[in-house]
Motif scaffolding. Structure first.
Motif: not given
Length: 272
Positions: A34-42
């Motif tokens: 919701s902040d970055h427009g992508e998921f954390f990788d891991g």
């Protein structure tokens, strides 16, 4: 004491009190997205940036200031105590962890020695008597929670009400508590109340189950693991969880909540 187990988006759009084994990986990834427009990788639990966490020292003053002024919408998520303790057993006791080792090093050998628990082995397809071992694990979980021996209770099987209460006792107030069993509805209700830098379509979010595939699969229906004694032990450990979060103690096969969570009651009873 502060606000242990609390996460907050960098934009401060929302504050979340983590409750282990209650969809926390998925919720954390939604907050990150919701902040970055992508998921954390891991695994989101390993993220040291992109989100504020109480475990990160620099985040603590920001989280404290936000919660004490109730600047942002605050929520958490709960799960049926029967399925939660079963999930803890299969993931943490029987499963191989992300680092390729058993959980907490000497914990499993201790359980094998003191409680006669079997956990199976990945080499042999994790074959063991799941029901007998789980019931013995329940005795161990009760001993840790009731008498704090042979070790302190672990966050993955200590009561949800204990996790949730620290937020209230230290000055926080929840705007919503929802059930993992109605995850999409609950998470959508949270997202509808907040402004996120990036739009989130809850129907398109994958589930992030970081513990999946590392241990044995549950071989029987939930209710088969709980005889009369096991149900008694579960009630002894999780009585407040059943009562406050409206789960059915009488029927382990019914994982769905039986009524609405009363936030006023939760704050009154857990804020003492």
């Amino acid at each position: 004491m502060g606000f242990p187990g609390t996460w907050m988006t960098e934009s401060e759009s929302v504050v979340y009190r983590v409750v282990p084994k209650c969809a926390c990986s998925t919720i954390g990834q939604i907050m990150y997205y919701s902040d970055h427009g992508e998921f954390f990788d891991g695994d989101i639990h390993d993220a040291k940036g992109g989100m504020h966490k109480w475990a990160l020292e620099d985040s603590q003053p920001l989280i404290t200031a936000n919660i004490e002024s109730h600047k942002s919408y605050a929520f958490t998520c709960v799960r049926n105590p029967y399925t939660r303790i079963l999930s803890s057993f299969f993931d943490k006791i029987c499963g191989i962890q992300r680092n390729g080792k058993r959980y907490r090093g000497n914990l499993v050998p201790l359980l094998i020695q003191k409680y006669g628990i079997e956990v199976g082995d990945p080499e042999t397809g994790f074959e063991f008597d799941q029901i007998k071992s789980f019931r013995r694990f329940l005795l161990f979980a009760r001993d840790t929670i009731r008498w704090r021996r042979p070790m302190e209770p672990d966050i993955h099987w200590s009561a949800m009400s204990g996790h949730i209460s620290t937020f209230i006792v230290n000055g926080g107030k929840y705007d919503r508590i929802f059930w993992t069993e109605h995850f999409n509805d609950g998470m959508k209700a949270v997202l509808d109340e907040i402004e996120t830098p990036k739009p989130v379509d809850i129907t398109k979010i994958p589930r992030f189950n970081e513990s999946e595939g590392h241990g044995p699969k549950r071989a029987f229906p939930v209710e088969d693991y709980f005889d009369d004694l096991s149900m008694h032990l579960v009630y002894e450990i999780y009585k407040r969880d059943f009562q406050l979060f409206k789960y059915d103690f009488e029927d382990p096969s019914n994982k769905m909540p039986t009524g609405e969570i009363d936030l006023t009651e939760v704050h009154a009873k857990l804020g003492e």
